[in-house]
Design a protein around this motif. Sequence first.
Motif, PDB file in Angstrom:
ATOM      1  N   GLY A   7       0.801  -1.218   0.000  1.00  0.00           N
ATOM      2  CA  GLY A   7       0.000   0.000   0.000  1.00  0.00           C
ATOM      3  C   GLY A   7       0.833   1.266   0.000  1.00  0.00           C
ATOM      4  N   ILE A   8       1.947   1.259  -0.731  1.00  0.00           N
ATOM      5  CA  ILE A   8       2.829   2.425  -0.774  1.00  0.00           C
ATOM      6  C   ILE A   8       3.068   2.842  -2.224  1.00  0.00           C
ATOM      7  CG2 ILE A   8       3.996   1.842   1.382  1.00  0.00           C
ATOM      8  CD1 ILE A   8       6.295   0.694  -0.257  1.00  0.00           C
ATOM      9  N   SER A   9       3.525   4.074  -2.405  1.00  0.00           N
ATOM     10  CA  SER A   9       3.860   4.558  -3.742  1.00  0.00           C
ATOM     11  C   SER A   9       5.159   3.916  -4.209  1.00  0.00           C
ATOM     12  CB  SER A   9       4.015   6.080  -3.729  1.00  0.00           C
ATOM     13  OG  SER A   9       2.807   6.700  -3.335  1.00  0.00           O
ATOM     14  N   MET A  10       5.262   3.714  -5.507  1.00  0.00           N
ATOM     15  CA  MET A  10       6.445   3.047  -6.038  1.00  0.00           C
ATOM     16  C   MET A  10       7.577   4.045  -6.219  1.00  0.00           C
ATOM     17  SD  MET A  10       6.704   0.383  -9.225  1.00  0.00           S
ATOM     18  CE  MET A  10       7.072   1.432 -10.607  1.00  0.00           C
ATOM     19  N   PRO A  11       8.715   3.818  -5.562  1.00  0.00           N
ATOM     20  CA  PRO A  11       9.859   4.719  -5.723  1.00  0.00           C
ATOM     21  C   PRO A  11      10.527   4.520  -7.078  1.00  0.00           C
ATOM     22  CG  PRO A  11      10.448   2.887  -4.318  1.00  0.00           C
ATOM     23  CD  PRO A  11       8.987   2.731  -4.610  1.00  0.00           C
ATOM     24  N   GLU A  12      11.323   5.495  -7.490  1.00  0.00           N
ATOM     25  CA  GLU A  12      12.075   5.391  -8.727  1.00  0.00           C
ATOM     26  C   GLU A  12      13.394   4.665  -8.481  1.00  0.00           C
ATOM     27  OE1 GLU A  12      12.693   9.179 -10.455  1.00  0.00           O
ATOM     28  OE2 GLU A  12      10.567   9.564 -10.854  1.00  0.00           O
ATOM     29  N   LEU A  13      13.910   4.087  -9.539  1.00  0.00           N
ATOM     30  CA  LEU A  13      15.225   3.450  -9.474  1.00  0.00           C
ATOM     31  C   LEU A  13      16.274   4.450  -9.940  1.00  0.00           C
ATOM     32  CD1 LEU A  13      14.543  -0.100 -10.937  1.00  0.00           C
ATOM     33  CD2 LEU A  13      15.257   0.395  -8.609  1.00  0.00           C
ATOM     34  N   ALA A  14      17.256   4.703  -9.094  1.00  0.00           N
ATOM     35  CA  ALA A  14      18.337   5.593  -9.474  1.00  0.00           C
ATOM     36  C   ALA A  14      19.159   4.943 -10.588  1.00  0.00           C
ATOM     37  CB  ALA A  14      19.222   5.884  -8.260  1.00  0.00           C
ATOM     38  N   PRO A  15      19.855   5.748 -11.404  1.00  0.00           N
ATOM     39  CA  PRO A  15      20.680   5.178 -12.488  1.00  0.00           C
ATOM     40  C   PRO A  15      21.660   4.121 -12.001  1.00  0.00           C
ATOM     41  CG  PRO A  15      20.462   7.549 -12.776  1.00  0.00           C
ATOM     42  CD  PRO A  15      19.845   7.226 -11.445  1.00  0.00           C
ATOM     43  N   ASP A  16      22.309   4.381 -10.833  1.00  0.00           N
ATOM     44  CA  ASP A  16      23.264   3.384 -10.339  1.00  0.00           C
ATOM     45  C   ASP A  16      22.564   2.102  -9.909  1.00  0.00           C
ATOM     46  OD1 ASP A  16      22.042   4.434  -8.099  1.00  0.00           O
ATOM     47  OD2 ASP A  16      23.851   4.448  -6.875  1.00  0.00           O
ATOM     48  N   ALA A  17      21.303   2.205  -9.477  1.00  0.00           N
ATOM     49  CA  ALA A  17      20.533   1.021  -9.096  1.00  0.00           C
ATOM     50  C   ALA A  17      20.212   0.172 -10.322  1.00  0.00           C
ATOM     51  CB  ALA A  17      19.244   1.431  -8.394  1.00  0.00           C
ATOM     52  N   LYS A  18      19.862   0.829 -11.422  1.00  0.00           N
ATOM     53  CA  LYS A  18      19.569   0.095 -12.660  1.00  0.00           C
ATOM     54  C   LYS A  18      20.807  -0.641 -13.158  1.00  0.00           C
ATOM     55  CE  LYS A  18      15.916   3.281 -14.154  1.00  0.00           C
ATOM     56  NZ  LYS A  18      15.491   4.255 -15.192  1.00  0.00           N
ATOM     57  N   ILE A  19      21.957   0.029 -13.066  1.00  0.00           N
ATOM     58  CA  ILE A  19      23.208  -0.613 -13.485  1.00  0.00           C
ATOM     59  C   ILE A  19      23.521  -1.802 -12.583  1.00  0.00           C
ATOM     60  CG2 ILE A  19      25.706  -0.276 -13.686  1.00  0.00           C
ATOM     61  CD1 ILE A  19      25.134   2.640 -14.437  1.00  0.00           C
ATOM     62  N   HIS A  20      23.324  -1.625 -11.273  1.00  0.00           N
ATOM     63  CA  HIS A  20      23.594  -2.706 -10.319  1.00  0.00           C
ATOM     64  C   HIS A  20      22.729  -3.928 -10.620  1.00  0.00           C
ATOM     65  CE1 HIS A  20      24.676  -4.451  -6.383  1.00  0.00           C
ATOM     66  NE2 HIS A  20      23.420  -4.864  -6.360  1.00  0.00           N
ATOM     67  N   ILE A  21      21.453  -3.694 -10.893  1.00  0.00           N
ATOM     68  CA  ILE A  21      20.536  -4.800 -11.189  1.00  0.00           C
ATOM     69  C   ILE A  21      20.935  -5.503 -12.476  1.00  0.00           C
ATOM     70  CG2 ILE A  21      18.162  -5.356 -11.843  1.00  0.00           C
ATOM     71  CD1 ILE A  21      17.234  -3.183  -9.901  1.00  0.00           C
ATOM     72  N   GLN A  22      21.265  -4.729 -13.514  1.00  0.00           N
ATOM     73  CA  GLN A  22      21.589  -5.321 -14.805  1.00  0.00           C
ATOM     74  C   GLN A  22      22.883  -6.126 -14.757  1.00  0.00           C
ATOM     75  OE1 GLN A  22      19.152  -4.653 -17.211  1.00  0.00           O
ATOM     76  NE2 GLN A  22      20.085  -6.440 -18.192  1.00  0.00           N
ATOM     77  N   GLN A  23      23.800  -5.756 -13.864  1.00  0.00           N
ATOM     78  CA  GLN A  23      25.098  -6.439 -13.793  1.00  0.00           C
ATOM     79  C   GLN A  23      25.123  -7.594 -12.805  1.00  0.00           C
ATOM     80  OE1 GLN A  23      27.877  -3.280 -12.894  1.00  0.00           O
ATOM     81  NE2 GLN A  23      28.034  -2.638 -15.050  1.00  0.00           N
ATOM     82  N   ARG A  24      24.104  -7.711 -11.985  1.00  0.00           N
ATOM     83  CA  ARG A  24      24.086  -8.767 -10.974  1.00  0.00           C
ATOM     84  C   ARG A  24      23.816 -10.127 -11.627  1.00  0.00           C
ATOM     85  NH1 ARG A  24      22.345  -8.028  -4.858  1.00  0.00           N
ATOM     86  NH2 ARG A  24      22.034 -10.180  -4.200  1.00  0.00           N
ATOM     87  N   PRO A  25      24.526 -11.182 -11.234  1.00  0.00           N
ATOM     88  CA  PRO A  25      24.354 -12.491 -11.889  1.00  0.00           C
ATOM     89  C   PRO A  25      23.050 -13.198 -11.546  1.00  0.00           C
ATOM     90  CG  PRO A  25      25.931 -12.645 -10.093  1.00  0.00           C
ATOM     91  CD  PRO A  25      25.630 -11.191 -10.265  1.00  0.00           C
ATOM     92  N   PHE A  26      22.446 -12.914 -10.421  1.00  0.00           N
ATOM     93  CA  PHE A  26      21.174 -13.507  -9.995  1.00  0.00           C
ATOM     94  C   PHE A  26      21.198 -15.038 -10.052  1.00  0.00           C
ATOM     95  CE2 PHE A  26      19.577  -9.229 -11.161  1.00  0.00           C
ATOM     96  CZ  PHE A  26      19.046  -8.890  -9.922  1.00  0.00           C
ATOM     97  N   HIS A  27      22.058 -15.622  -9.250  1.00  0.00           N
ATOM     98  CA  HIS A  27      22.102 -17.087  -9.170  1.00  0.00           C
ATOM     99  C   HIS A  27      20.813 -17.636  -8.567  1.00  0.00           C
ATOM    100  CE1 HIS A  27      26.232 -17.156 -10.497  1.00  0.00           C
ATOM    101  NE2 HIS A  27      26.568 -16.273  -9.585  1.00  0.00           N
ATOM    102  N   GLY A  28      20.093 -16.806  -7.816  1.00  0.00           N
ATOM    103  CA  GLY A  28      18.806 -17.226  -7.267  1.00  0.00           C
ATOM    104  C   GLY A  28      17.629 -16.886  -8.156  1.00  0.00           C
ATOM    105  N   ASN A  29      17.930 -16.356  -9.370  1.00  0.00           N
ATOM    106  CA  ASN A  29      16.934 -16.070 -10.394  1.00  0.00           C
ATOM    107  C   ASN A  29      15.866 -15.080  -9.935  1.00  0.00           C
ATOM    108  OD1 ASN A  29      17.889 -17.841 -12.672  1.00  0.00           O
ATOM    109  ND2 ASN A  29      17.774 -19.343 -11.019  1.00  0.00           N
ATOM    110  N   VAL A  30      14.629 -15.255 -10.401  1.00  0.00           N
ATOM    111  CA  VAL A  30      13.566 -14.282 -10.138  1.00  0.00           C
ATOM    112  C   VAL A  30      13.315 -14.143  -8.642  1.00  0.00           C
ATOM    113  CG1 VAL A  30      11.147 -13.689 -10.568  1.00  0.00           C
ATOM    114  CG2 VAL A  30      12.503 -14.776 -12.367  1.00  0.00           C
ATOM    115  N   ARG A  31      13.428 -15.234  -7.910  1.00  0.00           N
ATOM    116  CA  ARG A  31      13.199 -15.179  -6.469  1.00  0.00           C
ATOM    117  C   ARG A  31      14.222 -14.264  -5.797  1.00  0.00           C
ATOM    118  NH1 ARG A  31      13.656 -20.506  -5.016  1.00  0.00           N
ATOM    119  NH2 ARG A  31      11.492 -20.855  -5.631  1.00  0.00           N
ATOM    120  N   GLU A  32      15.472 -14.327  -6.242  1.00  0.00           N
ATOM    121  CA  GLU A  32      16.502 -13.462  -5.676  1.00  0.00           C
ATOM    122  C   GLU A  32      16.225 -11.999  -6.007  1.00  0.00           C
ATOM    123  OE1 GLU A  32      21.269 -12.474  -6.174  1.00  0.00           O
ATOM    124  OE2 GLU A  32      20.493 -14.399  -6.884  1.00  0.00           O
ATOM    125  N   LEU A  33      15.800 -11.727  -7.236  1.00  0.00           N
ATOM    126  CA  LEU A  33      15.477 -10.358  -7.634  1.00  0.00           C
ATOM    127  C   LEU A  33      14.338  -9.800  -6.796  1.00  0.00           C
ATOM    128  CD1 LEU A  33      15.613  -7.877  -9.483  1.00  0.00           C
ATOM    129  CD2 LEU A  33      14.205  -9.123 -11.144  1.00  0.00           C
TER     130      LEU A  33
END
Length: 499
Positions: free
Chosen positions: A330-356
């Motif tokens: 029940g909260i407003s959705m915050p924005e993703l900072a540019p560095d956050a988008k880069i961090h997400i795109q570069q993360r290997p996510f060995h735990g896949n969608v659940r880890e994300l």
Amino acid sequence: MANSYRCLVVDDETDIRELVVLTLERMGIQAESASNVTDAKHMLDSFSYDLCLTDMRLPDGLGLELVQHINAQFPGLPVAVITAYGSAENAVSALKAGAFDYITKPISLKQLRPLVESALKLSSQKEVSGINTVDLIGTSPAMSHVRNMIAKLARSQAPVYISGESGSGKELAARLIHQNSSRRDQAFIAVNCGAIPETLMESEFFGYKKGAFTGAIQDTQGLFQAANGGTLFLDEVADLPLAMQVKLLRAIQEKKVRVVGGTAEEAVDVRIISATHKNLNAMMEKGEFRQDLYYRLNVIPLKMPSLRERPEDVPELTERLLGKLCQGQGISMPELAPDAKIHIQQRPFHGNVRELENMLERALALCDGITITAEDLSVDELPATVSDQLAVAWHIPAREAPASEPVVTPTVLTSHTSAAAATPLAAGSTMLPMDVSLSDYLEDIEKRTILQALEKTNHNKTAAAKLLGISFRTLRYRLSKLGLSKEQEQDMDDIEPEE
């Protein structure tokens, strides 16, 4: 059943043809019959049918040929095969060729009726285009293939084996197959095979009679009975013990189960979908998984891709998951900072969608409510100074620490050792005590490092965070995760600095 349905029955045995035709007519279905492949093909060309039932062995060919002909010339027409008792290989071949389902001789009317009803439900949907995969996020080639497979699998009753890494969405795929199938109005029962004690497996799967064993105070249905008419999803099927694998194989082949303490078998109409992240082929070679059960479960395979195999889907997944989490809170959705988008795109996510999803949920709790930064996303990662202590523990060269940083000697805490009695790890040692797991050992090093930093700064969290090279929010999160928050509250009177 409405009289508008028409079914073609193909069998060279007159008695069986008449039995099936009579049963169908009593169900309100117009039934016609043929005794061989040639006549059946001619009738299919001349009339429109909603279902075809064919024997596997016919005078001028195999029912398998008719299945392939119908799939090629009349897509959308369900065809079920009639196989001889115990001929599991023929049934599997027919399902792989595209048959909707199978039934064994001698034909049981209790099994025939639900098969026909399911097939006609499917036939009535053949004009509907597309499937409901709104929860399946991503437009990559890998996910497009998954969607196409789900659409095909939803029009069949064949057992499906879903493989893929943990967190890749195997149960979601199983639910979508069920929700888009003719069984969608019936139960979808999911069970983690590794979570059931071996001594209770048979009674959990097949049910039990009152008095069958100590504590059986009433008749209780099992998972097969609960899923009757619907779908039974066997997650982590590789964890089934060999004794249970034998009983499961029989239940799948014969479509019958016997409750514990019972004397008679009862027919069940259940579609089996199974999944595991383990390598069943390797387990078969070691004798840990039965080959015959594997081939009965793995009639049609579906592989769920890892997140690393579809990086182009990560931005959309992030936005959708973040929106779902914010809506749930029940909260407003915050924005993703540019560095956050880069961090997400570069993360290997060995735990896949659940880890994300877990990472985004954690970031929501730590962010300022307006913007999510890379720091909010990476708070679960060890700070550099703690990583150095782990390097010392494993005798790995670490970066040279500035003189202002505390020198911390790695220690080992066990469930039998108090913090005060903890002893340092011997210099240069790379061995752990036998009663300490790696995760406990690493957690104890991190805890000791943070505690010593707090002691050095007279329990000032702001100063301790600076000394450790991490942010105040990260330190606060680590204290909470390590269970140190409450024991430090009485000694810490500093307040959170303004961001």
